[in-house]
Enzyme design. Structure first.
Site, mmCIF file in Angstrom:
data_model
loop_
_atom_site.group_PDB
_atom_site.id
_atom_site.type_symbol
_atom_site.label_atom_id
_atom_site.label_comp_id
_atom_site.label_asym_id
_atom_site.label_seq_id
_atom_site.Cartn_x
_atom_site.Cartn_y
_atom_site.Cartn_z
ATOM 1 N N LYS A 146 -8.836 -1.678 2.341
ATOM 2 C CA LYS A 146 -7.515 -1.057 2.461
ATOM 3 C C LYS A 146 -7.301 -0.359 3.811
ATOM 4 O O LYS A 146 -6.201 -0.322 4.340
ATOM 5 C CB LYS A 146 -7.307 -0.036 1.338
ATOM 6 C CG LYS A 146 -7.292 -0.656 -0.048
ATOM 7 C CD LYS A 146 -5.885 -0.806 -0.560
ATOM 8 C CE LYS A 146 -5.812 -1.684 -1.797
ATOM 9 N NZ LYS A 146 -6.774 -1.372 -2.855
ATOM 10 N N GLU A 155 1.388 4.944 -2.300
ATOM 11 C CA GLU A 155 1.125 4.821 -3.735
ATOM 12 C C GLU A 155 -0.324 4.373 -3.856
ATOM 13 O O GLU A 155 -0.870 3.786 -2.929
ATOM 14 C CB GLU A 155 2.058 3.782 -4.370
ATOM 15 C CG GLU A 155 1.586 2.323 -4.265
ATOM 16 C CD GLU A 155 1.510 1.788 -2.844
ATOM 17 O OE1 GLU A 155 2.251 2.291 -1.989
ATOM 18 O OE2 GLU A 155 0.688 0.878 -2.586
ATOM 19 N N SER A 175 -14.335 -6.998 -1.749
ATOM 20 C CA SER A 175 -13.275 -6.134 -1.218
ATOM 21 C C SER A 175 -13.641 -4.652 -1.183
ATOM 22 O O SER A 175 -13.122 -3.913 -0.357
ATOM 23 C CB SER A 175 -11.996 -6.330 -2.024
ATOM 24 O OG SER A 175 -12.225 -6.130 -3.402
HETATM 25 C C1 LIG Z 1 -6.859 -2.125 -4.040
HETATM 26 C C2 LIG Z 1 -8.018 -2.971 -4.195
HETATM 27 C C3 LIG Z 1 -7.893 -4.328 -4.556
HETATM 28 C C4 LIG Z 1 -6.585 -4.957 -4.898
HETATM 29 O O1 LIG Z 1 -5.647 -4.985 -3.891
HETATM 30 P P1 LIG Z 1 -5.304 -6.278 -3.063
HETATM 31 O O2 LIG Z 1 -4.095 -5.904 -2.307
HETATM 32 O O3 LIG Z 1 -5.063 -7.382 -4.042
HETATM 33 O O4 LIG Z 1 -6.464 -6.562 -2.203
HETATM 34 C C5 LIG Z 1 -9.032 -5.087 -4.612
HETATM 35 N N1 LIG Z 1 -10.249 -4.547 -4.380
HETATM 36 C C6 LIG Z 1 -10.408 -3.260 -4.049
HETATM 37 C C7 LIG Z 1 -11.783 -2.730 -3.811
HETATM 38 C C8 LIG Z 1 -9.304 -2.426 -3.950
HETATM 39 O O5 LIG Z 1 -9.474 -1.150 -3.624
#
Ligand SMILES: *Cc1c(COP(=O)(O)O)cnc(C)c1O
Length: 394
Positions: free
Chosen positions: A88, A110, A376
């Site tokens: 993020k 948000e 992610s």
């Molecule tokens: C917020 C988040 C997501 C989901 O958001 P995307 O916009 O779909 O990437 C996925 N993995 C993690 C670790 C997150 O913090």
């Protein structure tokens, strides 16, 4: 690459469906975002912070034990090693640098899992800006450590108490705040959702992920193209980042994994592409989980970051044009995959990222093939969820 047309559409998805009062803010962004992002000075500052503050490039790690178990070659793109613990922050830095150039003093965000809120609060602290984060009451309860982090960093956390008290409701409240404070405030949307130019702007900032994968994979294997790229999809920003430079590359299959919740044949799900119908949510035309008469259905996912009834318009487009495939993963499949990755690789993934890992057994990749999984985020914030699920596993 995947880009929008001048009105912000990917095929028939996207656009800017916004109340009159937001027009000046959105117009200001539409007019300026590309020229600012492409300025040499902006790029220099953005790249410098990604390197020295976030810790990029994040490693592309050959996961030998997962590879052995699934008889293929698995690489994890370690976004979990980004400062603040998820991808993020790439977007947050980009948007806040842009907001500063537009003279904004106050930042809104948000958040669902709290990762976007933490990333925004972090960069606001770094740049000395006021920060207000909207978060559903349910998410505040299940993501306590992130709430504490935001407060420590100096942000004001406001609970959203309407609807399912999750991400959708926090987004509604943040938009309302922006409408009331159009002059000095920038709203940092945390995914590739919202009105144009957000989906494109966020995708550009996150595209650094596939830019790095190409380079790193070429160094490790001699080819910049994996056979598969897997990523979890909430709003879709980490997935778009991982797909960006591979879209329309016939050698690379792009696969997004969405939150099936209890299962797509139950009403406790957030599998937007599988179950959604065309509609407008939070300013753009995309696929939305809704009733026959267009009421948005409250989503469910064990992962707060995927608990959203909409999806970025770029993914709706990639799905409908079969340029990428998307499959639902249940809560149970994700948690088991997160547990397996912890035990085999010593990496506790975010429950969101575990949705991508959970597709590995179903993919049945060949021994000579290469699979890149975008990890992610890290799982520290999810310890409560993991512990509740596995309670007596040992
Ligand atoms: C917020 C988040 C997501 C989901 O958001 P995307 O916009 O779909 O990437 C996925 N993995 C993690 C670790 C997150 O913090």
């Amino acid at each position: 690459m995947i880009t929008v047309n001048e009105r912000g559409f990917y095929g028939k998805f996207g656009g800017a469906y916004i109340p009159e009062m937001l027009h000046p803010n959105i117009e200001e962004l539409v007019k300026n975002y590309l020229s600012i992002i492409n300025e040499e000075g902006f790029q220099k500052e953005f790249r410098h912070l990604l390197t020295d503050y976030v810790g990029r490039p994040t490693p592309l790690y050959y996961a030998s034990r997962l590879s052995e178990k699934y008889q293929t070659n698995v690489y994890l793109k370690r976004e979990d090693l980004c400062h603040t613990g998820a991808h993020k922050v790439n977007n947050t830095i980009g948007q806040i640098l842009l907001a500063k150039r537009l003279g904004k003093k106050r930042i809104l965000a948000e958040t669902g899992a709290g990762q976007h809120g933490v990333a925004t609060a972090t960069i606001c602290a770094l740049m000395g800006l006021d920060c207000v984060v909207y978060m559903g009451k349910v998410d505040v309860a299940r993501q306590k450590p992130n709430v504490e982090r935001m407060k420590l960093l100096g942000a004001t956390v406001v609970e959203a108490v309407s609807g399912s008290q999750t991400l959708k409701d926090a987004t509604n409240d943040a938009m309302r705040d922006w409408i009331n404070n159009p002059e000095d405030t920038h709203y940092v949307i945390g995914s590739v959702v919202g009105p144009h130019p957000y989906p494109d702007m966020v995708a550009i900032f996150q595209s650094v992920i596939s830019e790095e994968i190409k380079k790193q994979l070429a160094e490790k294997t001699g080819s910049q193209d994996p056979n598969y790229v897997l990523a979890c999809v909430g709003g879709g920003s980490n997935a778009i980042g991982a797909f960006y430079h591979y879209v329309d590359n016939p050698n690379v299959k792009l696969i997004g994994l969405e939150a099936g919740g209890f299962g797509i044949d139950t009403d406790k799900t957030a599998a937007t592409l599988t179950l959604g119908k065309e509609g407008v949510l939070h300013g753009s035309r995309s696929l939305v989980i809704q009733t026959e008469d267009g009421q948005v259905i409250e989503p469910h996912s064990v992962s707060a970051g995927l608990d959203y009834p909409g999806i970025g318009p770029a993914h709706a487009y990639l799905y409908k044009t079969a340029k990428a495939d998307y499959f639902p993963i249940t809560d149970a499949e994700a948690l088991n995959a997160g547990f397996e990755c912890s035990r085999l690789e010593g990496i506790i993934p975010a429950v969101e990222s575990a949705h991508a890992l959970a597709y590995l057994p179903k993919l049945k990749a060949k021994p000579e093939e290469t699979v890149v999984i975008n990890l992610s985020g890290r799982g520290d914030k999810d310890m409560k969820t993991y512990i509740e699920w596995f309670g007596s596993k040992d």
